[in-house]
Design an enzyme around this catalytic site. Structure first.
Site, PDB file in Angstrom:
ATOM      1  N   ARG A 257      10.702  -2.201  -2.508  1.00 32.80           N
ATOM      2  CA  ARG A 257      10.694  -2.763  -3.862  1.00 32.80           C
ATOM      3  C   ARG A 257      11.376  -1.754  -4.783  1.00 32.80           C
ATOM      4  NH1 ARG A 257       6.562  -1.647  -7.369  1.00 32.80           N
ATOM      5  NH2 ARG A 257       4.900  -1.505  -5.844  1.00 32.80           N
ATOM      6  N   HIS A 261       5.981  -3.044  -9.711  1.00 34.37           N
ATOM      7  CA  HIS A 261       5.268  -4.172  -9.086  1.00 34.37           C
ATOM      8  C   HIS A 261       5.396  -5.434  -9.932  1.00 34.37           C
ATOM      9  CE1 HIS A 261       2.163  -6.612  -7.225  1.00 34.37           C
ATOM     10  NE2 HIS A 261       1.641  -6.762  -8.420  1.00 34.37           N
ATOM     11  N   TYR A 270       3.241   6.407  -9.309  1.00 30.41           N
ATOM     12  CA  TYR A 270       2.735   6.598  -7.948  1.00 30.41           C
ATOM     13  C   TYR A 270       3.817   6.715  -6.870  1.00 30.41           C
ATOM     14  CZ  TYR A 270       3.291   1.490  -8.144  1.00 30.41           C
ATOM     15  OH  TYR A 270       3.789   0.227  -8.319  1.00 30.41           O
TER      16      TYR A 270
HETATM   17  C1  LIG Z   1      -6.629 -12.732  -3.756  1.00 33.17           C
HETATM   18  C2  LIG Z   1      -6.008 -11.697  -4.643  1.00 33.17           C
HETATM   19  N1  LIG Z   1      -6.545 -10.457  -4.684  1.00 33.17           N
HETATM   20  C3  LIG Z   1      -5.997  -9.519  -5.471  1.00 33.17           C
HETATM   21  C4  LIG Z   1      -4.901  -9.812  -6.242  1.00 33.17           C
HETATM   22  C5  LIG Z   1      -4.286  -8.736  -7.128  1.00 33.17           C
HETATM   23  N2  LIG Z   1      -2.993  -8.325  -6.581  1.00 33.17           N
HETATM   24  C6  LIG Z   1      -1.853  -8.808  -7.097  1.00 33.17           C
HETATM   25  S1  LIG Z   1      -0.535  -8.259  -6.273  1.00 33.17           S
HETATM   26  C7  LIG Z   1      -1.449  -7.346  -5.217  1.00 33.17           C
HETATM   27  C8  LIG Z   1      -0.774  -6.521  -4.137  1.00 33.17           C
HETATM   28  C9  LIG Z   1      -0.114  -7.347  -3.084  1.00 33.17           C
HETATM   29  O1  LIG Z   1       0.761  -6.575  -2.303  1.00 33.17           O
HETATM   30  P1  LIG Z   1       1.671  -7.189  -1.189  1.00 33.17           P
HETATM   31  O2  LIG Z   1       0.934  -8.283  -0.490  1.00 33.17           O
HETATM   32  O3  LIG Z   1       2.155  -6.077  -0.342  1.00 33.17           O
HETATM   33  O4  LIG Z   1       2.870  -7.873  -1.975  1.00 33.17           O
HETATM   34  P2  LIG Z   1       3.929  -7.214  -2.993  1.00 33.17           P
HETATM   35  O5  LIG Z   1       3.367  -7.388  -4.375  1.00 33.17           O
HETATM   36  O6  LIG Z   1       4.127  -5.787  -2.610  1.00 33.17           O
HETATM   37  O7  LIG Z   1       5.184  -7.997  -2.836  1.00 33.17           O
HETATM   38  C10 LIG Z   1      -2.798  -7.472  -5.521  1.00 33.17           C
HETATM   39  C11 LIG Z   1      -3.883  -6.808  -4.775  1.00 33.17           C
HETATM   40  C12 LIG Z   1      -4.391 -11.121  -6.189  1.00 33.17           C
HETATM   41  N3  LIG Z   1      -3.311 -11.511  -6.884  1.00 33.17           N
HETATM   42  N4  LIG Z   1      -4.947 -12.033  -5.362  1.00 33.17           N
END
Ligand SMILES: Cc1ncc(C[n+]2csc(CCOP(=O)(O)OP(=O)(O)O)c2C)c(N)n1
Length: 354
Positions: A257, A261, A270
């Site tokens: 990425r 985020h 971080y």
């Molecule tokens: C069920 C749920 N738990 C927590 C969140 C909060 N949250 C949003 S993005 C994220 C990280 C997800 O990371 P990843 O699956 O690696 O995808 P990326 O954002 O890196 O593309 C979290 C924990 C959420 N949106 N949905």
């Protein structure tokens, strides 16, 4: 005779185009020069869109936005491997995938401005809505794949998620069900090395995400996610396999990425700057440009033309988007159920009539 033997399970790693734009001719997928140009033009279009949407959010012209810079090849490579009536089940980082799947740009902007009508799929294309909850779309994709199998439609469901989502129960349930019923589904994990601030090494002890497929009884492949040809080939093969009734595949796109985020994040808190600089050397668009230049498919005039045309398309969509009427706030009450409950009616009146 009792036995004690070591069984070896392996997954493949696929790279076709290296960082210098050199390509492995034996592995190269069957793409015409015209198709390569269309792919390049789409990569540039979504990169321009991504930057524009981010800028608009910062200017207060868009509610929120999730960038995908660095991950363009994962999304365009997948989109080009599908038929329109295949299903996609995207995550929030997949605006590029939607655009590459013919979703009108004006609607993508509408969605990020808080208007759910933006996610209505264009006619004859099966784009399911973006999932904001992490990982829930994986089980939806498996449901669609099961329906396609039962109906014998030969459609394939493809779901996109991050490596963070592989730590959720939904991932296990989806993968297990897909494996047991040999469903026509392709799981595409965009392993961009971080789940917000959680690094990949804290997500799983496993060496790769791809190897998780082995436990569910099907194939897992790790591909260079910044190599458009590798992603296209891996997804094409997995889709073909699924269409022939030979079951699911997990594809781990190893990527990065190259942005925050979300618009409420600051990744410099971080992630070391040097890490981003290292990954920037691998980025997917420049790499394809190097290849195309060597092949005589790209010169400065064409490159400039593609960029200008992309900016024009995006600006036109922005103008159209900014003329849209916002949704009626009453819709919040009206469309939760087929009919409003007495309590919803009361709440709506209290809010809007008094
Ligand atoms: C069920 C749920 N738990 C927590 C969140 C909060 N949250 C949003 S993005 C994220 C990280 C997800 O990371 P990843 O699956 O690696 O995808 P990326 O954002 O890196 O593309 C979290 C924990 C959420 N949106 N949905």
């Amino acid at each position: 005779m009792p036995k004690r033997v070591l069984k070896e399970f392996k997954t493949e790693y696929l790279q076709i185009l290296d960082e210098q734009g050199n390509c492995d001719a034996l592995l190269m997928p069957n793409l015409s020069n015209e198709q390569i140009k269309r792919i390049y033009e789409m990569l540039v279009l979504i990169r321009v869109f991504d930057q524009k949407a981010f800028n608009m959010q910062r200017q207060g012209r868009l509610g929120t936005y999730i960038q995908f810079k660095g991950q363009e090849a994962c999304q365009v490579g997948g989109a080009f491997a599908l038929k329109d009536d295949d299903f996609i089940f995207p995550m929030y980082r997949n605006s590029g995938l939607l655009i590459a799947r013919k979703h009108p740009i004006v609607q993508v902007l509408q969605y990020w401005n808080g208007d759910e009508r933006g996610l209505k799929s264009p006619p004859n294309v099966n784009n399911f809505p973006i999932s904001i909850p992490v990982g829930t779309q994986e089980v939806h994709a498996v449901g669609a794949a099961w329906a396609a199998k039962l109906k014998g439609t030969k459609q394939v469901a493809v779901t996109y998620f991050g490596e963070g989502a592989t730590s959720k129960g939904d991932f296990h349930e989806a993968m297990n069900f897909a494996g047991v019923y040999a469903l026509p589904v392709v799981f595409v994990c965009e392993n961009n090395q971080y789940a917000i601030s959680v690094p990949r090494k804290s997500q799983t002890r496993a060496e790769t995400i791809a190897q998780k497929a082995i436990a569910y009884g099907f194939e897992g492949v790790q591909v260079d996610g910044m190599d458009i040809f590798a992603v296209y080939k891996a997804v094409s093969e997995a889709v073909e396999k699924a269409r022939q009734g030979k079951g699911p595949t997990l594809i781990e796109c190893f990527t990065y990425r190259m942005c925050d985020h979300s618009t409420s994040d600051d990744a410099s808190r971080y992630r070391p700057k040097e890490e981003l600089e290292e990954w920037a050397k691998k980025e997917p668009i420049e790499r394809l440009e190097k290849f195309m230049r060597k092949k005589g498919l790209l010169d400065e005039a064409y490159k400039e033309n593609v960029l200008n045309k992309s900016k024009e398309i995006i600006e036109k969509s922005v103008t159209e988007f900014e003329k849209l009427q916002p949704p009626d706030p009453k819709d919040i009450f009206k469309y939760v159920f087929a009919e409003m409950t007495p309590q919803q009616k009361e709440e709506m009146e209290e809010m809007f009539v008094k």
